[in-house]
Enzyme design. Structure first.
Site, PDB file in Angstrom:
ATOM      1  N   TYR A  61      -3.870   5.730  -1.027  1.00 49.63           N
ATOM      2  CA  TYR A  61      -3.628   4.639  -0.986  1.00 49.63           C
ATOM      3  C   TYR A  61      -5.060   3.394  -1.598  1.00 49.63           C
ATOM      4  CZ  TYR A  61      -2.549   0.285   0.963  1.00 49.63           C
ATOM      5  OH  TYR A  61      -2.224  -0.984   1.395  1.00 49.63           O
ATOM      6  N   SER A  94      -5.677  -4.935  -1.097  1.00 54.04           N
ATOM      7  CA  SER A  94      -6.038  -4.217   0.243  1.00 54.04           C
ATOM      8  C   SER A  94      -7.366  -3.588   0.634  1.00 54.04           C
ATOM      9  CB  SER A  94      -4.686  -3.568   0.681  1.00 54.04           C
ATOM     10  OG  SER A  94      -4.959  -2.739   1.940  1.00 54.04           O
TER      11      SER A  94
END
Length: 328
Positions: A192, A167
């Site tokens: 994350y 990501s």
């Protein structure tokens, strides 16, 4: 810069794919026959994973979907041909071992592995053998690290590909070497981000090890910005405030549909254009360019997610935590 770093940097540029940000998974696989191939897609029953599973099946592949919720997975995949669901919890190393042992006992080979499942910006959660592993790092990275290591004997030599869904979230953090499990203050976005950097570095080092061994290639992909169940821990009000969607729930400009978001993963899993570019970080169905801004919507890849020395260091840390890491 070391010679190895120079080689990695040279690979990290567009190779002129005829696809782009608006291409779908079906577009990418048009004309590609995957009959006789077996793919494994973690989380392949929701969001991007569901689109990846459907597209690979439509192209003729047999798709194995490990799922933490097998009942939900079977319901979501109903009507999809050539698919099987097996129980797996990436937060549980014993579950990973059990799944891998069952699969290896069938003596089947794997041609494609897509490490897609994950969590995003969730409340602080501790998992792992001692209950101290931070959940993003444990599930998004260590779970897939263990799964691929255990399944490595089943990967088809010279042809198999391992694709990790990363990501642009990696922009926010490299690996926190002094405190990877956030024992001294938890931040859900940095947790994350670290896990997404780990996904990219995993591909770098796995490819370097495999290229000198059985020829398996590995890639990391940024699917783009897509609204899926991955955002389930983020309140709707926060998503609106972030500019991800309008008040009526319409995705912001620049966001992709799930079918478009799945395209880069299946492209990385199948495109012959990537045969000589193992370890690359991909975006919009091409090799991504090095990031020149901090705009995550533009994307690209930051240097800390491509550094071979960091990749080797992360592999060693992951091996120490899981007791794995020596590829067969």
């Amino acid at each position: 810069m070391t010679t190895q770093q120079q080689r990695q940097s040279a690979r990290q540029h567009s190779i002129g794919s005829r696809f782009g940000a608006l291409s779908t998974a079906d577009d990418v696989l048009d004309g590609i026959d995957l009959a006789g191939r077996t793919a494994l897609v973690t989380g392949g029953y929701s969001g991007l994973g569901l689109e990846i599973s459907r597209a690979l099946s439509k192209a003729g592949a047999y798709v194995v979907v490990p799922a933490r919720r097998p009942g939900a997975a079977k319901a979501a995949l109903r009507g999809t041909e050539r698919v099987e669901v097996q129980a797996l919890d990436l937060a549980d190393q014993d579950s990973i071992r059990g799944f891998a042992d069952r699969f290896l006992a069938t003596h089947r080979t794997l041609d494609i592995v897509v490490n897609n499942a994950g969590v995003m910006a969730c409340p602080e959660t501790r998992v792992g053998p001692d209950g101290v592993w931070e959940s993003h790092f444990a599930i998004n990275h260590l779970g897939h690290f263990a799964l691929v290591n255990r399944l490595y004997p089943a990967l088809s030599p010279g042809t198999a590909r391992v694709v990790s869904v990363a990501s642009s979230g990696h922009f926010l953090s490299g690996i926190r070497w002094s405190d990877p499990h956030f024992s001294r203050g938890y931040d859900r976005w940095l947790a994350y981000a670290q896990s997404k950097t780990a996904n990219a570095l995993f591909a770098v080092h796995l490819d370097s090890l495999s290229a000198a061994g059985n020829g398996v290639r590995a890639f990391a992909v940024h699917p783009g910005s897509i609204l899926t169940p991955l955002q389930r821990h983020i309140p709707r009000e926060e998503q609106i405030a972030q500019g991800w969607m309008s008040e009526d729930g319409t995705p912001a400009r620049g966001f992709k549909s799930p079918a478009q978001g799945a395209a880069t993963a299946v492209w990385a899993a199948t495109s012959p254009l990537l045969d000589a570019h193992g370890g690359a970080y991909c975006q919009d169905c091409d090799i991504a360019e090095p990031a020149t801004t901090d705009d995550m919507l533009i994307g690209g890849v930051k240097p800390w997610a491509r550094d071979p020395e960091s990749a080797a260091r992360l592999w060693q840390l992951s091996a120490e935590l899981t007791g794995l890491g020596r590829l067969a």
